[in-house]
Design a protein around this motif. Structure first.
Motif, PDB file in Angstrom:
ATOM      1  N   GLY A 177     -26.067 -45.324  39.336  1.00  0.00           N
ATOM      2  CA  GLY A 177     -27.226 -44.806  39.942  1.00  0.00           C
ATOM      3  C   GLY A 177     -27.155 -43.503  40.653  1.00  0.00           C
ATOM      4  N   PHE A 178     -25.797 -43.380  41.123  1.00  0.00           N
ATOM      5  CA  PHE A 178     -25.289 -42.185  41.762  1.00  0.00           C
ATOM      6  C   PHE A 178     -25.219 -41.020  40.664  1.00  0.00           C
ATOM      7  N   ARG A 179     -24.657 -41.492  39.485  1.00  0.00           N
ATOM      8  CA  ARG A 179     -24.540 -40.359  38.270  1.00  0.00           C
ATOM      9  C   ARG A 179     -25.870 -40.040  38.026  1.00  0.00           C
ATOM     10  N   THR A 180     -26.799 -40.721  37.954  1.00  0.00           N
ATOM     11  CA  THR A 180     -28.226 -40.585  37.434  1.00  0.00           C
ATOM     12  C   THR A 180     -28.889 -39.310  38.737  1.00  0.00           C
ATOM     13  N   ILE A 181     -28.396 -39.857  39.837  1.00  0.00           N
ATOM     14  CA  ILE A 181     -28.785 -38.897  40.961  1.00  0.00           C
ATOM     15  C   ILE A 181     -28.297 -37.573  40.729  1.00  0.00           C
ATOM     16  N   GLN A 182     -26.989 -37.652  40.577  1.00  0.00           N
ATOM     17  CA  GLN A 182     -26.375 -36.166  40.509  1.00  0.00           C
ATOM     18  C   GLN A 182     -26.715 -35.376  39.274  1.00  0.00           C
ATOM     19  N   SER A 183     -27.270 -36.080  38.328  1.00  0.00           N
ATOM     20  CA  SER A 183     -27.694 -35.361  37.155  1.00  0.00           C
ATOM     21  C   SER A 183     -28.973 -34.823  37.266  1.00  0.00           C
ATOM     22  N   ASN A 184     -29.777 -35.679  37.927  1.00  0.00           N
ATOM     23  CA  ASN A 184     -31.209 -34.988  38.276  1.00  0.00           C
ATOM     24  C   ASN A 184     -31.040 -34.002  39.212  1.00  0.00           C
ATOM     25  N   LYS A 185     -30.148 -34.138  40.095  1.00  0.00           N
ATOM     26  CA  LYS A 185     -29.941 -33.056  40.992  1.00  0.00           C
ATOM     27  C   LYS A 185     -29.471 -31.728  40.493  1.00  0.00           C
ATOM     28  N   GLY A 186     -28.760 -31.848  39.503  1.00  0.00           N
ATOM     29  CA  GLY A 186     -28.406 -30.656  38.700  1.00  0.00           C
ATOM     30  C   GLY A 186     -29.689 -29.931  37.779  1.00  0.00           C
ATOM     31  N   LEU A 187     -30.472 -30.919  37.287  1.00  0.00           N
ATOM     32  CA  LEU A 187     -31.520 -30.409  36.517  1.00  0.00           C
ATOM     33  C   LEU A 187     -32.716 -29.756  37.565  1.00  0.00           C
ATOM     34  N   HIS A 188     -32.604 -30.411  38.839  1.00  0.00           N
ATOM     35  CA  HIS A 188     -33.787 -29.773  39.700  1.00  0.00           C
ATOM     36  C   HIS A 188     -33.112 -28.606  40.154  1.00  0.00           C
ATOM     37  N   ARG A 189     -31.800 -28.276  40.613  1.00  0.00           N
ATOM     38  CA  ARG A 189     -31.259 -27.045  40.617  1.00  0.00           C
ATOM     39  C   ARG A 189     -31.589 -25.996  39.636  1.00  0.00           C
ATOM     40  N   ALA A 190     -31.143 -26.312  38.480  1.00  0.00           N
ATOM     41  CA  ALA A 190     -31.427 -25.534  37.283  1.00  0.00           C
ATOM     42  C   ALA A 190     -33.069 -24.978  37.210  1.00  0.00           C
ATOM     43  N   THR A 191     -33.716 -26.028  37.327  1.00  0.00           N
ATOM     44  CA  THR A 191     -35.357 -25.610  37.222  1.00  0.00           C
ATOM     45  C   THR A 191     -35.752 -24.722  38.341  1.00  0.00           C
ATOM     46  N   ILE A 192     -35.179 -24.914  39.545  1.00  0.00           N
ATOM     47  CA  ILE A 192     -35.740 -24.075  40.546  1.00  0.00           C
ATOM     48  C   ILE A 192     -34.855 -22.634  40.229  1.00  0.00           C
ATOM     49  N   GLN A 193     -33.583 -22.285  39.766  1.00  0.00           N
ATOM     50  CA  GLN A 193     -33.254 -21.148  39.484  1.00  0.00           C
ATOM     51  C   GLN A 193     -33.697 -20.530  38.362  1.00  0.00           C
ATOM     52  N   ASN A 196     -47.333 -19.446  43.558  1.00  0.00           N
ATOM     53  CA  ASN A 196     -47.382 -20.763  43.169  1.00  0.00           C
ATOM     54  C   ASN A 196     -45.893 -21.343  43.163  1.00  0.00           C
ATOM     55  N   ILE A 197     -45.099 -20.163  42.596  1.00  0.00           N
ATOM     56  CA  ILE A 197     -43.751 -20.275  42.446  1.00  0.00           C
ATOM     57  C   ILE A 197     -43.080 -20.385  43.683  1.00  0.00           C
ATOM     58  N   VAL A 198     -43.506 -19.415  44.553  1.00  0.00           N
ATOM     59  CA  VAL A 198     -42.860 -19.493  45.967  1.00  0.00           C
ATOM     60  C   VAL A 198     -43.320 -20.670  46.731  1.00  0.00           C
ATOM     61  N   LYS A 199     -44.612 -21.135  46.696  1.00  0.00           N
ATOM     62  CA  LYS A 199     -44.884 -22.211  47.286  1.00  0.00           C
ATOM     63  C   LYS A 199     -44.112 -23.540  46.890  1.00  0.00           C
ATOM     64  N   PHE A 200     -43.891 -23.575  45.577  1.00  0.00           N
ATOM     65  CA  PHE A 200     -42.877 -24.660  44.761  1.00  0.00           C
ATOM     66  C   PHE A 200     -41.511 -24.673  45.424  1.00  0.00           C
ATOM     67  N   ILE A 201     -41.088 -23.437  45.486  1.00  0.00           N
ATOM     68  CA  ILE A 201     -39.765 -23.349  45.897  1.00  0.00           C
ATOM     69  C   ILE A 201     -39.646 -23.724  47.414  1.00  0.00           C
ATOM     70  N   ASN A 202     -40.622 -23.246  48.115  1.00  0.00           N
ATOM     71  CA  ASN A 202     -40.432 -23.508  49.633  1.00  0.00           C
ATOM     72  C   ASN A 202     -40.495 -25.122  49.855  1.00  0.00           C
ATOM     73  N   ASN A 203     -41.571 -25.702  49.082  1.00  0.00           N
ATOM     74  CA  ASN A 203     -41.816 -27.060  49.421  1.00  0.00           C
ATOM     75  C   ASN A 203     -40.487 -27.732  48.951  1.00  0.00           C
ATOM     76  N   ASN A 204     -39.805 -27.433  47.855  1.00  0.00           N
ATOM     77  CA  ASN A 204     -38.558 -28.121  47.316  1.00  0.00           C
ATOM     78  C   ASN A 204     -37.467 -27.810  48.628  1.00  0.00           C
ATOM     79  N   GLY A 205     -37.422 -26.821  48.829  1.00  0.00           N
ATOM     80  CA  GLY A 205     -36.388 -26.328  50.015  1.00  0.00           C
ATOM     81  C   GLY A 205     -36.372 -27.155  51.082  1.00  0.00           C
ATOM     82  N   GLU A 206     -37.781 -27.766  51.509  1.00  0.00           N
ATOM     83  CA  GLU A 206     -37.838 -28.265  52.715  1.00  0.00           C
ATOM     84  C   GLU A 206     -37.697 -30.115  52.459  1.00  0.00           C
ATOM     85  N   HIS A 207     -37.629 -30.412  51.115  1.00  0.00           N
ATOM     86  CA  HIS A 207     -37.330 -31.528  50.816  1.00  0.00           C
ATOM     87  C   HIS A 207     -35.790 -31.972  50.453  1.00  0.00           C
ATOM     88  N   ASP A 208     -34.988 -30.971  50.609  1.00  0.00           N
ATOM     89  CA  ASP A 208     -33.544 -31.161  50.290  1.00  0.00           C
ATOM     90  C   ASP A 208     -32.751 -31.620  51.482  1.00  0.00           C
TER      91      ASP A 208
END
Length: 164
Positions: A97-113, A152-164
């Protein structure tokens, strides 16, 4: 950052609740056994006899080490080791589960980038479109569309920054 802060606050709240529950009970036990006075006397004795204190502490720890080694070696067929390996094996889903979370975090960071990069490209395009001295109707429509996309991109990035 916010998750860490929430976890820290939660741990602190739990610690304070346990302390509030435990402190009266330990206080009564301490009064009953007169621990404060005994500790004070033990500290006075330890200051007067530092070599004996060191010898007592070292001897006690050595005795505990020898006893634990004897107890572990006296068990037949390494039953303690088998139990330990079973406990570690049962933790594998947790680690997965930890490995899955870490890989999802990596994908999330890549998407936001990627979104941030595309937002920069859109912003440059908007700057160049706005800087044009004469705009056609199509240019104005592109400005509005690109501005909405950037918004929309700015809203999405701001919303994800609040949830980290």
């Amino acid at each position: 950052m916010r998750i860490r802060k929430k976890l820290r606050e939660s741990r602190l709240r739990t610690h304070l609740q346990i302390r509030a529950w435990l402190q009266p009970k330990l206080g009564k036990a301490g009064e009953r056994l007169r621990l404060a006075g005994r500790i004070r006397l033990a500290n006075i004795w330890a200051r007067k006899h530092p070599k004996r204190t060191f010898a007592c502490v070292t001897g006690t720890l050595s005795l505990l080490l020898v006893c634990s080694l004897v107890m572990n070696n006296s068990k037949p067929d390494g039953t303690d080791n088998a139990h330990g390996i079973g406990a570690i094996a049962s933790m594998e889903p947790l680690f997965q589960g930890f490995r899955t979370i870490q890989s999802n975090k990596g994908l999330h960071r890549a998407t936001i980038q990627e979104l941030a990069d595309s937002g920069r490209v859109i912003r440059r395009e908007l700057d160049s479109l706005i800087a044009m001295p004469r705009k056609t109707h199509g240019d104005s429509l592109r400005i509005v569309r690109q501005y909405r996309r950037l918004e929309n991109i700015v809203k999405f990035i701001n919303n994800n920054g609040e949830h980290d």
